[in-house]
Design an enzyme around this catalytic site. Structure first.
Site, PDB file in Angstrom:
ATOM      1  N   TYR A   1       8.536  -6.988  -8.117  1.00 50.86           N
ATOM      2  CA  TYR A   1       8.075  -5.854  -7.295  1.00 50.86           C
ATOM      3  C   TYR A   1       7.817  -4.649  -8.202  1.00 50.86           C
ATOM      4  O   TYR A   1       6.768  -4.008  -8.134  1.00 50.86           O
ATOM      5  CB  TYR A   1       9.153  -5.520  -6.249  1.00 50.86           C
ATOM      6  CG  TYR A   1       8.750  -4.427  -5.279  1.00 50.86           C
ATOM      7  CD1 TYR A   1       8.192  -4.744  -4.045  1.00 50.86           C
ATOM      8  CD2 TYR A   1       8.921  -3.089  -5.595  1.00 50.86           C
ATOM      9  CE1 TYR A   1       7.825  -3.741  -3.160  1.00 50.86           C
ATOM     10  CE2 TYR A   1       8.543  -2.086  -4.719  1.00 50.86           C
ATOM     11  CZ  TYR A   1       8.003  -2.418  -3.496  1.00 50.86           C
ATOM     12  OH  TYR A   1       7.630  -1.422  -2.628  1.00 50.86           O
TER      13      TYR A   1
ATOM     14  N   ASP B   1       9.599   0.903   4.897  1.00 49.26           N
ATOM     15  CA  ASP B   1      10.705   0.262   5.621  1.00 49.26           C
ATOM     16  C   ASP B   1      11.641   1.288   6.252  1.00 49.26           C
ATOM     17  O   ASP B   1      12.028   1.182   7.411  1.00 49.26           O
ATOM     18  CB  ASP B   1      11.504  -0.642   4.673  1.00 49.26           C
ATOM     19  CG  ASP B   1      10.624  -1.661   3.977  1.00 49.26           C
ATOM     20  OD1 ASP B   1       9.460  -1.810   4.392  1.00 49.26           O
ATOM     21  OD2 ASP B   1      11.100  -2.298   3.026  1.00 49.26           O
TER      22      ASP B   1
ATOM     23  N   THR C   1       0.832  -1.207   0.000  1.00 50.04           N
ATOM     24  CA  THR C   1       0.000   0.000   0.000  1.00 50.04           C
ATOM     25  C   THR C   1       0.870   1.264   0.000  1.00 50.04           C
ATOM     26  O   THR C   1       0.402   2.320  -0.411  1.00 50.04           O
ATOM     27  CB  THR C   1      -0.894   0.045   1.265  1.00 50.04           C
ATOM     28  OG1 THR C   1      -0.077  -0.304   2.382  1.00 50.04           O
ATOM     29  CG2 THR C   1      -2.060  -0.921   1.156  1.00 50.04           C
TER      30      THR C   1
ATOM     31  N   SER D   1      18.007  -4.087   4.250  1.00 52.42           N
ATOM     32  CA  SER D   1      18.585  -3.006   3.437  1.00 52.42           C
ATOM     33  C   SER D   1      18.129  -1.637   3.936  1.00 52.42           C
ATOM     34  O   SER D   1      18.927  -0.704   3.996  1.00 52.42           O
ATOM     35  CB  SER D   1      18.276  -3.200   1.954  1.00 52.42           C
ATOM     36  OG  SER D   1      16.903  -3.255   1.743  1.00 52.42           O
TER      37      SER D   1
ATOM     38  N   ALA E   1      14.629 -12.266   4.803  1.00 50.99           N
ATOM     39  CA  ALA E   1      13.449 -12.676   5.568  1.00 50.99           C
ATOM     40  C   ALA E   1      12.300 -11.696   5.402  1.00 50.99           C
ATOM     41  O   ALA E   1      11.245 -11.863   5.994  1.00 50.99           O
ATOM     42  CB  ALA E   1      13.804 -12.829   7.046  1.00 50.99           C
ATOM     43  N   GLY E   2      12.503 -10.651   4.600  1.00 52.79           N
ATOM     44  CA  GLY E   2      11.440  -9.656   4.430  1.00 52.79           C
ATOM     45  C   GLY E   2      11.363  -8.719   5.620  1.00 52.79           C
ATOM     46  O   GLY E   2      10.316  -8.135   5.904  1.00 52.79           O
TER      47      GLY E   2
END
Ligand code: GLA
Length: 384
Positions: free
Chosen positions: A221, A171, A36, A127, A122-123
């Site tokens: 992505y 993130d 989103t 980074s 692992a998501g």
């Protein structure tokens, strides 16, 4: 978090006695609100107690000298303003510096050692943790005075321009703004946010890593993002003020179904519905109704798997097992997808059972041991 002493010893070994400063920035989880962020919607991440940490000191040259503890103390040397290093991990440094320079900052050379314990692939955004750590460190070291929001954008643009992933801001924002015991309810368009206390009584967050990382993750992505933009372009013909899927209702999208490629239509519908699920989950959280939060989380997984097409057999399998455990209130794949981990909200008394069941069945089916990751919601990027 990697121990400060390890950074200290490594710094001394490579750069001598002079005292460095220390910085850290965490990875993140996300309760709900996936894919989103780049559509201007809402997300609900939290920073975790797994982080990238760094010892760093200016070296009064135009050169950056790096030692990566997690790559066997591999050294990298590059010139500020020179060509981009080939190693991806060094490109994060290069990218953050270039993004700062684009914004008018003067960044000097520095020596740094860094390492961390954010599980890779692992998501959990190792980074973004690295970008946020670099940004926070350089901001302090060279007194650059970038506001925290700008540091998050610098990290995001590093991904876009130097790594090749057109990611959203979730993130980096979570890594910088996270706070212990809270999740960040972020409006990704305005970047206004609330810190929502997240300590559900008797419920634990369980992360189970599939140990799968598909190479397609970053190219797919970008494809998803383009499909969302395709939907927006169609609606924009009728309502030019529409900028992002955030501005589009499901009814409006439906009304133009025939003009949108069917796959892109499903992607767009997912995003609009995911935003609604996040709202429903937040309302339920306010009432302390984690059974309802869990239902929304399961629905998110179905959407990510069937509509958005970013799950994989391993993730679906772990979520399917969750559905057979009464103590699991909700489970779903977390992050960009194509591997990485499942996040589950589990009643304390059922945690051990669920984990044991997944481990046993996953091994039989995929001949692999999934990794269980324990996390606590912790503070964002900072000097230590
Ligand atoms: C990755 C990206 C984020 C976000 C998630 C999916 O983690 O970096 O910006 O889009 O995927 O929600």
């Amino acid at each position: 978090m990697i121990e400060k002493q390890i950074l200290k010893d490594c710094f001394k070994k490579f750069f001598g006695e002079a005292k460095p400063r220390f910085f850290t920035a965490p990875g993140r989880i996300n309760i709900i609100g996936e894919h989103t962020d780049y559509n201007g919607g809402f997300v609900l991440p939290g920073a975790v107690d797994k982080a990238i940490s760094m010892a760093i000191r200016p070296n009064n040259t135009q050169y950056v000298h790096l030692i990566s503890i997690d790559h066997d103390n591999q050294p990298i040397f590059f010139e500020i303003g020179g060509p981009q290093p080939v190693e991806q991990w060094a490109s994060y440094f290069y990218g953050v510096i270039e993004e700062m320079r684009k914004r008018g900052a003067t960044v000097g050379g520095f020596d740094a050692v860094f390492g961390g314990d954010v599980p890779l692939g692992a998501g959990m955004s190792s980074s973004a943790a690295l970008e946020s750590c670099i940004g926070t460190a350089l901001n302090a070291l060279f007194d650059l005075k970038f506001p925290k929001t700008e540091l998050a954008k610098i990290g995001q643009m590093t991904e876009h321009n130097y790594i090749g992933v057109r990611c959203g801001i979730m993130d980096q924002f979570a890594s910088i703004f996270g706070q212990k015991g809270h999740v960040v309810r972020l409006d990704c368009r305005s970047l206004l946010y609330d810190l929502v206390p997240f300590k559900p009584k008797g419920i634990e967050i369980v992360l189970i890593d599939t140990m799968v990382k598909h190479l397609l993750a970053s190219s797919e992505y970008n494809v998803r993002r383009a499909q969302c933009e395709e939907g927006v372009a169609v609606i924009k013909k009728y309502r030019p003020e529409v900028e992002l899927l955030r501005d589009v209702t499901i009814e409006e999208l439906e009304a133009h179904r025939g003009e949108i490629d069917p796959e892109s239509f499903r992607r767009c519908a997912f995003v609009i519905n995911e935003n609604k699920r996040l709202m429903a989950a937040c309302a339920a959280m306010e009432k302390g109704d984690f059974v309802e939060v869990g239902k929304q989380i399961y629905a998110t997984h179905d959407g990510l798997s069937q509509e958005y097409g970013v799950s994989c057999a391993e993730l679906d399998f772990i979520v399917d097992i969750a559905r057979t455990h009464k103590a699991v209130l909700g489970a779903r794949m977390m992050g960009g997808g194509f591997g990485g981990c499942v996040i589950a909200l589990v009643k304390k008394e059922g945690v051990a059972d669920y984990i044991a069941d997944v481990k046993q069945k996953y091994m039989v089916k995929f001949d692999k041991d999934p990794r269980v990751i324990e996390v606590e919601i912790s503070d964002g990027a900072r000097e230590i």
